[in-house]
Design a protein around this motif. Structure first.
Motif, mmCIF file in Angstrom:
data_model
loop_
_atom_site.group_PDB
_atom_site.id
_atom_site.type_symbol
_atom_site.label_atom_id
_atom_site.label_comp_id
_atom_site.label_asym_id
_atom_site.label_seq_id
_atom_site.Cartn_x
_atom_site.Cartn_y
_atom_site.Cartn_z
ATOM 1 N N SER A 1 0.740 -1.585 0.149
ATOM 2 C CA SER A 1 0.269 -0.064 0.238
ATOM 3 C C SER A 1 0.972 1.225 -0.181
ATOM 4 O O SER A 1 1.987 0.837 0.846
ATOM 5 C CB SER A 1 -0.946 -0.153 1.270
ATOM 6 N N HIS B 1 -5.322 1.262 7.988
ATOM 7 C CA HIS B 1 -3.642 0.628 8.532
ATOM 8 C C HIS B 1 -3.726 0.658 9.574
ATOM 9 O O HIS B 1 -3.690 2.189 10.820
ATOM 10 C CB HIS B 1 -2.610 0.976 7.782
ATOM 11 N N TYR C 1 -2.630 -6.017 2.709
ATOM 12 C CA TYR C 1 -2.233 -4.374 3.232
ATOM 13 C C TYR C 1 -0.782 -4.187 3.693
ATOM 14 O O TYR C 1 -0.373 -3.687 5.105
ATOM 15 C CB TYR C 1 -2.915 -3.015 2.486
ATOM 16 N N ARG D 1 1.637 -1.362 4.263
ATOM 17 C CA ARG D 1 2.258 -0.468 4.598
ATOM 18 C C ARG D 1 3.847 0.164 4.415
ATOM 19 O O ARG D 1 4.269 0.543 3.951
ATOM 20 C CB ARG D 1 1.211 0.817 5.578
#
Length: 305
Positions: free
Chosen positions: A41, A79, A263, A265
């Protein structure tokens, strides 16, 4: 504030401890890619939307009738940050006879980080029948596993084909019923989706029962000499951090990867410094990630009562 000093590790002289640490690392299994499509991400959150299918064709009677499809539900993943720190007194590092404190100081932290991620990934199953909003939200407003799913396509009955929740314990009968239930899932237009399951996901405690159902030649729990029609119809996957010992899920693995996204990050980062005032060594690990699940049709879930 926790600190590792010589008083707490005065007997740290056993050189065999290195081998134990290495074995712990080897036994840590990362299962995230089994359940999710893992992506990177570049934003503070990730959003997924969906559109439905077209209705069936109409008989041509001299003029084409125009159809349309409709926007369906969306998902927002936000997140979260996770971190851990360690501190050592200088004397412990200097006087350690094993070399452990002067070696790879991140081994245990890396292992703990992997386990943390596995526990979070298992929320996909641990909270499938609840509105879990720790990492993501779904605009449909019902749990991922529910008997009350809906559609945004107008004039479609949801009485049949919009239920992916079961309650019976794992058995040949309940397994067969869930396979049939998935085949009767409906798309947003209410038409038969005929989704074929290929993976039975179970907690550790149910793996032997799953093997009996899917790998036995003759009919399970019966004196009949009939063949076992469930044999080979799905592979078995064990979710190591599934907390409930009775629940299980039947999935289409391709659709699961399409709808369940992990995801990353910030990948795990590790740093260390020597504190100027206390002469203590400090180390830290940091990461940031989330996951989201979009459409429910990849799974039939048994929330065993």
């Amino acid at each position: 504030m926790a600190i590792m000093d010589l008083g707490a590790f005065f007997t740290l002289v056993d050189r065999r401890y290195k081998a134990i640490v290495e074995q712990e690392i080897a036994e840590t299994e990362d299962q995230i890619s089994m359940w999710f499509d893992v992506q990177t991400s570049d934003s503070f959150e990730e959003r997924m939307g969906s559109v439905g299918e077209l209705p069936t064709w109409q008989e041509f009677q001299g003029s084409i009738e125009y159809a349309r499809f409709y926007e369906q539900y969306s998902m927002v993943a936000q997140h979260r940050e996770f971190a851990q720190g360690l501190r050592w007194e200088r004397t412990l590092i200097d006087d350690d006879l094993t070399g452990i404190m002067r070696g790879d100081r991140y081994k245990k932290m890396v292992r703990a980080g992997i386990i943390t991620r596995q526990q979070h990934a298992a929320r996909l199953f641990n909270f499938a029948a609840a509105n879990d909003t720790f990492f993501y939200t779904r605009s449909e407003g019902v749990p991922l596993a529910s008997n009350s799913h809906t559609t945004r396509t107008p004039n479609v009955s949801t009485a049949v084909g919009f239920d992916n929740l079961a309650t019976a314990a794992l058995s040949p009968t309940s397994y067969r019923a869930m396979r049939i239930q998935m085949r009767h899932f409906a798309n947003d237009q209410g038409h038969l989706a005929n989704i074929m399951s290929d993976t039975l996901i179970v907690p550790i405690d149910l793996e032997p029962r799953a093997q009996e159902i899917l790998q036995t030649t003759l009919q399970v729990d019966s004196a009949n000499n009939n063949i076992n029609p469930e044999r080979g119809t799905a592979k078995i996957a064990v979710c190591l951090y599934w907390n409930d010992v009775n629940n299980f899920a039947l999935v289409n693995s391709r659709m699961m990867k399409e709808n369940c996204i992990w995801y990353n990050r910030v990948q795990p980062e590790y740093r260390q410094i020597m504190d100027f005032d206390t002469i203590q060594l400090k180390a830290s690990g940091y990461t940031r990630y989330s996951f989201g699940a979009m459409d429910w049709r990849f799974m039939c879930f048994a929330d065993v009562s």
